[in-house]
Design an enzyme around this catalytic site. Structure first.
Site, PDB file in Angstrom:
ATOM      1  N   TYR A   1       0.825  -1.202   0.000  1.00  0.00           N
ATOM      2  CA  TYR A   1       0.000   0.000   0.000  1.00  0.00           C
ATOM      3  C   TYR A   1       0.860   1.253   0.000  1.00  0.00           C
ATOM      4  CZ  TYR A   1      -3.602   3.331   1.509  1.00  0.00           C
ATOM      5  OH  TYR A   1      -4.462   4.396   1.601  1.00  0.00           O
TER       6      TYR A   1
ATOM      7  N   GLU B   1      -6.038   1.349  -7.323  1.00  0.00           N
ATOM      8  CA  GLU B   1      -6.746   0.600  -6.288  1.00  0.00           C
ATOM      9  C   GLU B   1      -8.010   0.037  -6.927  1.00  0.00           C
ATOM     10  OE1 GLU B   1      -7.542   2.517  -2.592  1.00  0.00           O
ATOM     11  OE2 GLU B   1      -5.542   3.369  -2.418  1.00  0.00           O
TER      12      GLU B   1
ATOM     13  N   TYR C   1      -6.288   6.341  -7.757  1.00  0.00           N
ATOM     14  CA  TYR C   1      -7.715   6.630  -7.609  1.00  0.00           C
ATOM     15  C   TYR C   1      -8.417   6.827  -8.950  1.00  0.00           C
ATOM     16  CZ  TYR C   1      -6.196   7.386  -2.810  1.00  0.00           C
ATOM     17  OH  TYR C   1      -5.641   7.223  -1.563  1.00  0.00           O
TER      18      TYR C   1
ATOM     19  N   CYS D   1     -27.576   5.770 -14.329  1.00  0.00           N
ATOM     20  CA  CYS D   1     -27.030   5.063 -15.489  1.00  0.00           C
ATOM     21  C   CYS D   1     -28.161   4.265 -16.135  1.00  0.00           C
ATOM     22  CB  CYS D   1     -25.905   4.135 -15.052  1.00  0.00           C
ATOM     23  SG  CYS D   1     -25.140   3.218 -16.406  1.00  0.00           S
TER      24      CYS D   1
END
Length: 216
Positions: free
Chosen positions: A85, A97, A137, A210
């Site tokens: 990490y 991640e 991210y 969506c």
């Protein structure tokens, strides 16, 4: 000179990536929530990896979906094997991640998983998700079959139209096929928000629905 924020928002050059290690990180191979294995052949099931910000909250989004057999978090899309990490957070691995979602296609459609993915984050932010900044991210879909890739591409186009109508910019999500190697994260990250119910979750969707998977 680039500030640390800018540095962590660009992919590292190959020569700058950390070397990593040959051995996988230790893994307690039991899902904390449902008791299913995290690492297995998963015969008869399908799998996909999603990146949508901090993987703690991303994993919780999917383990609650009926038809999902197992979830786990890890690192993928970079060049450092079996990264830690701390190494991923350094910006020198190129990893994202991600959450690995293992699911039974007889119980839940891939389109339903795509709907959860799109509606659980803002896919227009590039190398960040809210206040979480860095290459790890970024938004991504790592497909394991050509059919998944085609469905992911189609869903991206459909959701882009919805976002544009709501005033958002271009989607920056990476759709990658074949899926790059997935490296399991440390044990304490697995099902983190079940072990730590008051733990940090920075995920936030756009509020834009969506249009796919509504009947799945």
């Amino acid at each position: 000179m680039l500030g640390i924020g800018a540095y962590k928002q660009r992919m590292p050059r190959a020569e700058d990536m950390l070397s990593g290690r040959s051995a996988p990180l230790p893994l307690h191979n039991v899902h904390f929530v449902n008791g299913h294995p995290l690492r297995d052949a998963f015969n008869g099931l399908e799998q996909v990896e999603f990146g949508l910000g901090c993987f703690w909250g991303a994993e919780r989004k999917f383990w609650n979906v009926p038809g999902v057999y197992s979830t786990s978090v890890g690192y993928a899309g970079g060049g450092t094997p079996n990264a830690t990490y701390e190494e991923v957070c350094s910006g020198q691995t190129g990893h994202n991640e991600v959450v690995r979602v293992v699911y039974d296609p007889a119980q839940v459609s891939f389109e339903r998983l795509l709907q959860v993915f799109w509606e659980s984050h803002d896919p227009t932010q590039g190398m960040r998700q809210g206040n979480d900044v860095g290459t790890q991210y970024r938004s991504g879909i790592h497909a394991h079959t050509p059919e998944q890739q085609a469905a992911a591409d189609a869903s991206l186009q459909a959701y882009q139209q919805q976002l544009q109508a709501a005033g958002y910019g271009a989607i920056t999500t990476e759709v990658v096929y074949p899926a790059p190697p997935f490296y399991y994260a440390e044990d304490y990250h697995q099902q983190y928000l079940a072990k730590n119910p008051n733990g940090y979750c920075g995920l936030g969707g756009t509020g834009v629905s969506c249009p796919i998977g509504l009947d799945a």
